[in-house]
Design an enzyme around this catalytic site. Structure first.
Site, PDB file in Angstrom:
ATOM      1  CB  VAL A 161      -0.846   0.007   0.978  1.00 36.68           C
ATOM      2  CG1 VAL A 161      -1.868   1.364   1.454  1.00 36.68           C
ATOM      3  CG2 VAL A 161      -1.987  -1.255   1.216  1.00 36.68           C
ATOM      4  CG  ASP A 195      -1.804   4.258 -11.172  1.00 37.64           C
ATOM      5  OD1 ASP A 195      -1.058   4.881 -12.160  1.00 37.64           O
ATOM      6  OD2 ASP A 195      -1.613   4.178 -10.099  1.00 37.64           O
ATOM      7  CG  LEU A 228       5.138  -1.073  -6.588  1.00 37.53           C
ATOM      8  CD1 LEU A 228       5.696  -2.429  -5.866  1.00 37.53           C
ATOM      9  CD2 LEU A 228       5.984  -0.843  -7.806  1.00 37.53           C
ATOM     10  N   GLY A 229       0.926   1.191  -7.412  1.00 37.74           N
ATOM     11  CA  GLY A 229      -0.551   0.858  -7.859  1.00 37.74           C
ATOM     12  C   GLY A 229      -1.619   0.303  -7.232  1.00 37.74           C
TER      13      GLY A 229
HETATM   14  C1  MEV Z   1       0.762   8.330  -9.035  1.00 39.33           C
HETATM   15  O1  MEV Z   1       0.947   6.930  -8.907  1.00 39.33           O
HETATM   16  C2  MEV Z   1       1.250   8.957 -10.388  1.00 39.33           C
HETATM   17  C3  MEV Z   1       0.906  10.375 -10.544  1.00 39.33           C
HETATM   18  O2  MEV Z   1       1.292  10.733 -12.226  1.00 39.33           O
HETATM   19  C4  MEV Z   1      -0.451  10.819 -10.328  1.00 39.33           C
HETATM   20  C5  MEV Z   1      -1.529  10.145 -11.677  1.00 39.33           C
HETATM   21  O3  MEV Z   1      -0.929   9.750 -12.540  1.00 39.33           O
HETATM   22  O4  MEV Z   1      -2.447  10.210 -11.199  1.00 39.33           O
HETATM   23  C6  MEV Z   1       1.820  11.190  -9.736  1.00 39.33           C
END
Ligand code: MEV
Length: 312
Positions: free
Chosen positions: A100, A150, A104-105
């Site tokens: 978490v 993501d 890593l999404g």
């Molecule tokens: C977060 O994993 C990545 C960012 O580019 C935010 C997003 O893409 O929503 C910082």
């Protein structure tokens, strides 16, 4: 009982810039969140998430929107149930291999798997695109801002270039590579890091140029991936890391892990995700995982996932 799972992801190029409409390349990886949905005989939604140390947190179906007062970390799950207009009480169990808050999404994997499981539970067939769209809407609700990256990658699997400005995405071929992530164990807030970049951008015009440069670099990176030119991919990952340092989202430990991976022979290493802690990712080469571990990170070997969300 209905069970669905969805993968986490790594950003290879373009995090943060993607918030401003620039393209990003991300790849689904073989760490999964699994969500189980079972019917209840009352009208409450009860969530258990053993990996978060939560045995049971309940809300009445009519009060999901505001989330649970003691468990904001379950907002993604409660909001997903609200998004899917579920009219029966349900037990939702979340199990996740994705650390978490690590970059890593994990939240996208949990949200995509929850939406998919609830769609099946309510007898609806949603396309992957529709699962991704609904999951992103949940992420935006919870975080305030979220690019489609993501949720898209978690729903579809594989490596993808996402163009938020054109509302389009294409899959990108991955050369035969393996990755290793280095988890700092430190946790940054994506919402705060995105806000910090916004403040910096408002103060200095040059930041806009850096963000455009990240977008161009992402296009070059996608071409290098398609050509199977691992050296060029690695070089561009290294440049991307430098630009993320310029945006102020690195930490001393992230920088140490990135440099340790390169010194051990990785052709490319960078922050992955929002930074401020979380993970870096490196193209794997022998000795890289050990170097990350010796420099204070937890090395997590990763392989690409091509399946995306799936019924279990
Ligand atoms: C977060 O994993 C990545 C960012 O580019 C935010 C997003 O893409 O929503 C910082």
């Amino acid at each position: 009982m209905i069970r669905s799972s969805a993968p986490g992801k790594i950003f290879l190029f373009g995090e943060h810039a993607v918030v401003y409409g620039e393209p990003a390349v991300a790849a689904a990886v073989d760490l999964r969140a699994t969500v189980t949905v079972e019917e209840r005989d009352d009208d409450s939604v009860r969530v258990s998430a053993p990996d978060l140390g939560i045995n049971s947190a309940s809300l009445p179906l009519q009060k999901l929107g505001r989330g649970h007062p003691d468990h904001p970390e379950l907002d993604y799950v409660f909001r997903s149930v609200a998004e899917m207009d579920v009219s029966l009480g349900v037990d939702v169990t979340v199990e996740s291999e994705v650390p978490v808050g690590s970059g890593l999404g994990s939240s996208a994997a949990v949200t995509v798997a929850t939406i998919h499981a609830l769609a099946r539970f309510t007898g609806r067939e949603l396309s992957r695109g529709e699962v991704a769209r609904r999951a992103r809407s949940v992420e935006v609700d919870v975080q305030g801002a979220a690019s489609p990256t993501d949720t898209h990658v978690s729903a579809h699997g594989g490596a993808n270039i996402v163009h938020p400005d054109r509302n389009s995405h294409e899959s990108v071929a991955l050369p035969d590579v393996e990755f290793v992530a280095g988890d700092t164990g430190q946790r940054g807030s994506t919402a705060e890091l995105v806000e910090n970049v916004r403040v910096l951008k408002d103060r200095h015009d040059t930041i806009t140029d850096i963000i455009h440069a990240m977008g161009r670099l992402t296009e070059e990176g996608a071409d290098a991936l398609e050509r199977g030119d691992t050296d060029a991919v690695g070089e561009l990952m290294n440049v991307n890391h430098g630009l993320l340092e310029a945006l102020g989202v690195s930490t001393p430990l992230l920088a140490r892990l990135v440099h340790a991976a390169r010194e051990a022979g990785s052709p490319g290493a960078k922050i992955t995700g929002s930074g401020g802690g979380g993970c870096m990712v490196a193209l794997d080469a022998s000795g890289v995982a050990d170097a990350i571990a010796e420099s204070g990170g937890r090395a997590i070997p990763l392989e690409p996932d091509t399946e995306g969300v799936r019924a279990e």
